[in-house]
Design an enzyme around this catalytic site. Sequence first.
Site, PDB file in Angstrom:
ATOM      1  N   HIS A  42       9.602 -10.376 -10.182  1.00  0.00           N
ATOM      2  CA  HIS A  42       9.783 -10.906  -8.833  1.00  0.00           C
ATOM      3  C   HIS A  42      10.770 -10.039  -8.050  1.00  0.00           C
ATOM      4  O   HIS A  42      10.579  -9.775  -6.858  1.00  0.00           O
ATOM      5  CB  HIS A  42      10.320 -12.343  -8.894  1.00  0.00           C
ATOM      6  CG  HIS A  42       9.388 -13.290  -9.582  1.00  0.00           C
ATOM      7  ND1 HIS A  42       9.766 -14.562  -9.937  1.00  0.00           N
ATOM      8  CD2 HIS A  42       8.101 -13.155  -9.984  1.00  0.00           C
ATOM      9  CE1 HIS A  42       8.739 -15.177 -10.530  1.00  0.00           C
ATOM     10  NE2 HIS A  42       7.741 -14.336 -10.570  1.00  0.00           N
TER      11      HIS A  42
ATOM     12  N   ARG B 265       1.317  -9.316   1.224  1.00  0.00           N
ATOM     13  CA  ARG B 265       1.435 -10.144   0.019  1.00  0.00           C
ATOM     14  C   ARG B 265       1.924 -11.538   0.408  1.00  0.00           C
ATOM     15  O   ARG B 265       3.081 -11.705   0.800  1.00  0.00           O
ATOM     16  CB  ARG B 265       2.424  -9.516  -0.965  1.00  0.00           C
ATOM     17  CG  ARG B 265       2.127  -8.066  -1.338  1.00  0.00           C
ATOM     18  CD  ARG B 265       3.213  -7.552  -2.283  1.00  0.00           C
ATOM     19  NE  ARG B 265       3.052  -6.145  -2.591  1.00  0.00           N
ATOM     20  CZ  ARG B 265       3.634  -5.157  -1.910  1.00  0.00           C
ATOM     21  NH1 ARG B 265       4.410  -5.448  -0.863  1.00  0.00           N
ATOM     22  NH2 ARG B 265       3.453  -3.908  -2.255  1.00  0.00           N
TER      23      ARG B 265
ATOM     24  N   ARG C  17      -3.648 -10.937   1.736  1.00  0.00           N
ATOM     25  CA  ARG C  17      -4.130 -11.189   0.379  1.00  0.00           C
ATOM     26  C   ARG C  17      -3.730 -12.607  -0.010  1.00  0.00           C
ATOM     27  O   ARG C  17      -2.561 -12.980   0.096  1.00  0.00           O
ATOM     28  CB  ARG C  17      -3.517 -10.188  -0.611  1.00  0.00           C
ATOM     29  CG  ARG C  17      -4.051 -10.375  -2.038  1.00  0.00           C
ATOM     30  CD  ARG C  17      -3.446  -9.349  -2.996  1.00  0.00           C
ATOM     31  NE  ARG C  17      -2.032  -9.582  -3.231  1.00  0.00           N
ATOM     32  CZ  ARG C  17      -1.251  -8.764  -3.944  1.00  0.00           C
ATOM     33  NH1 ARG C  17      -1.759  -7.660  -4.467  1.00  0.00           N
ATOM     34  NH2 ARG C  17       0.027  -9.033  -4.120  1.00  0.00           N
TER      35      ARG C  17
ATOM     36  N   ASN D 203      -2.661  -0.166  -9.169  1.00  0.00           N
ATOM     37  CA  ASN D 203      -1.708  -0.459 -10.244  1.00  0.00           C
ATOM     38  C   ASN D 203      -2.380  -1.181 -11.406  1.00  0.00           C
ATOM     39  O   ASN D 203      -2.231  -0.791 -12.567  1.00  0.00           O
ATOM     40  CB  ASN D 203      -0.555  -1.311  -9.707  1.00  0.00           C
ATOM     41  CG  ASN D 203       0.246  -0.580  -8.640  1.00  0.00           C
ATOM     42  OD1 ASN D 203       0.187   0.638  -8.532  1.00  0.00           O
ATOM     43  ND2 ASN D 203       0.988  -1.332  -7.846  1.00  0.00           N
ATOM     44  N   ASP D 204      -3.109  -2.256 -11.098  1.00  0.00           N
ATOM     45  CA  ASP D 204      -3.789  -3.004 -12.158  1.00  0.00           C
ATOM     46  C   ASP D 204      -5.004  -2.249 -12.692  1.00  0.00           C
ATOM     47  O   ASP D 204      -5.247  -2.210 -13.895  1.00  0.00           O
ATOM     48  CB  ASP D 204      -4.216  -4.387 -11.656  1.00  0.00           C
ATOM     49  CG  ASP D 204      -3.207  -5.471 -12.019  1.00  0.00           C
ATOM     50  OD1 ASP D 204      -2.513  -5.306 -13.032  1.00  0.00           O
ATOM     51  OD2 ASP D 204      -3.105  -6.460 -11.278  1.00  0.00           O
TER      52      ASP D 204
ATOM     53  N   CYS E 177      -5.211   0.995  -2.449  1.00  0.00           N
ATOM     54  CA  CYS E 177      -3.923   0.354  -2.195  1.00  0.00           C
ATOM     55  C   CYS E 177      -3.070   0.414  -3.455  1.00  0.00           C
ATOM     56  O   CYS E 177      -3.553   0.135  -4.549  1.00  0.00           O
ATOM     57  CB  CYS E 177      -4.150  -1.104  -1.783  1.00  0.00           C
ATOM     58  SG  CYS E 177      -2.644  -2.049  -1.584  1.00  0.00           S
TER      59      CYS E 177
END
Length: 749
Positions: A364, A471, A507, A629-630, A677
């Site tokens: 976080h 986000r 998102r 990233n993922d 992204c």
Amino acid sequence: MAERTETESRKLLGRLRDAMAGDHAGQERLDKITHLIATSMGCEVCSIYLFRDEDTLELCATEGLNAQAVHETRMKLGEGLVGRVAKFRRVINTPDAPQATGFRFMPETGEEIYSSFLGVPVQRLGETLGVLVVQSKTAREFSADEVYALEVVAMVLAEMTELGAFVGEGAAMSARHSQPVLLRGTVAQEGVAEGHVWLHEPRVVVSNLIADDPVRETERLTEAVDTLRVSVDQMLSMAGNGDKDQQQVLETYRMFANSKGWMRRMSEDIQSGLSAEAAVEKEQSLARARMSQSTDAYLRERLSDLDDLSNRLLRILTGQGADTGAEMPADPILVARNIGPAELLEYGRGLRGIVLEGGSVGSHAAIVARALAIPLIVHAGRITNDALNGDHIMVDGEQGIIHLRPDDMVAAAFRDKIAMQAAAQERYSAILDQPAQAKCGAVIKLDMNAGLMADLPSLVSSGAEGVGLFRTELQFLVRNQMPKRSELSALYARVLDAAGGKRVVFRTLDIGSDKVLPYMKPNDEPNPALGWRAIRVGLDKPGVMRMQLQALIRAANGRPLTVMFPFVAQFEEFRAASREVDKAIEREKILGHVLPSKIEVGAMLETPSLAFAPEKFFEEVKFLSVGGNDLKQFFFAADRENERVRKRYDTLNVSFLTFLEGIVERCARTNTDLSFCGEDAGRPVEALCFAAIGFRSLSMRPASIGPVKSLLRRCNLEDVRAVINAARERGEMSVRADVMEYVKSQHQS
């Protein structure tokens, strides 16, 4: 422990305190201490070794060995019995030292006549500062009581060292917290910063180490532990049925606070002559030492809980709260073991940088740091032990390096780097209003990522054409309860207002994995990154998704609205989510609310499976955004939180670029808008390669737009594509070296 041993230990500690009371130089104090210990323990030899650097121990004082060896005898970490005590942080007790594993004879010390050896680490809060040794000619193993007594003395020596009692000439006796320190960590948010340390939780200073009245000290400890137990019970009752992880931690706190073993060990330490504070810190140091040696993740977490509880107990005993009266520097760089998102947001953009001893790239805190564009380094070793409030510190968020109290040469080189970056930013400002048009004529749309209202001014200052990713989870993460629909609607409306007509891609809630809401009961999952998260949570708990969609529709208030669903793995998930949009639109229409002038519904492509979805999916989805990233971690099966594997795989690996090309081709056939992204989109060389293989839209942090645009404008994408193809045909694993060579040629031309 026998009363005789307790009394003798108290006597020895009393003598040590008397030796410290006089106005003596550091060397004289050390010499007195070695004499006192040798005499009290009936040994011919007592020696103190301290670290002169992180790998080298130096003999700093001795009673019994050759005096000429002091400051001359040195050994590497792990070398000899003394080096092994320091390396493994364990006691070595042997009646026959020359025959013990790892023994190394140091002829200049004259130690060959001594057989028995007892060495204990001098350590404070998990950091080994040196080694305390006693030796005797008689071949005997020291008793458990003697070992314990020497450990108590070693703990006091560690505190004295920390308080600067042994400052003298030479590196080994230099003042603590005065020497330059270089630490390495993991980059969680790029950027460089210079400033001064601001400790999130200032160190508790224990100055009264030795006490004459064990009865009174035991009473003080008992009273403090009782207060601690009450506060833990109160925290548990306030937690109620909320965050399961928080409750688990508090239950562990309660277990430790009520542990008879913990209380007994601290009481024994007090009987040996320590103050209540020193007894707590001795147990805390042992816990940290075990924590650093343990490979068991569960045990490390529990030892960390004990460490935190010890800090709470020390604050009760000393009365030292988090507010020490110190003033935050004008250029603060936050240093902490860890920090939550709400606490970090309270500091805001005033921070120059953040350095965490723990944390993770997906935590976080990292999400907030990225939103605030503050350089962040995690896993920064022993930073909270080494740093003091006000220390000069330089953070290199490009390399993952921290310079604490840097010398003039390091500081000058670092400032040169900052100046070069500032000069580059000046050059980027000259092309602020110009398009990211390559020499071949191709134009690349550059958007920015955001997550806070405070990000929106960057739309103008960075030259971004829109917000490619907003986000929405940050507003959920920093609260203790679910936000209201009206609150979200007002926030989203302000975002659209601030965007001034530029496109904003919202998102929907991306929670789960490492982003667990404090008020949502998490599931215990063996691999959360592959578990119940993002769109999966939204479809299983549609009430939250519907509330967020309604808030977005109302915020648009007749303006265009763009919604993107995260972590879609198959066509049916997108269809189900799209049906929720249709239902929300229909409900708002019935209620008489103003509908968006148009609505675009897209998805993040973060799983390889979605790249192979039916053609119908690509025809139905309005736009796709590759979540680099993922996607990269799943493509390479390499956890991006795992330092051992995440750096093994290059974004410019030929196989990954070929996979991305397949996505570009499918989207081109179906006329589906596509963007990339993520962090890699903001790295100029990677962005150049993405553009070369067909991406015409990239979304990144605002600070990256200038560097990316600058490089794109200097290059011909057709030439870069030819370089990539040539490397692929030669069987290269990565195209990075070849593309870098091409980029250099453009600099020279």
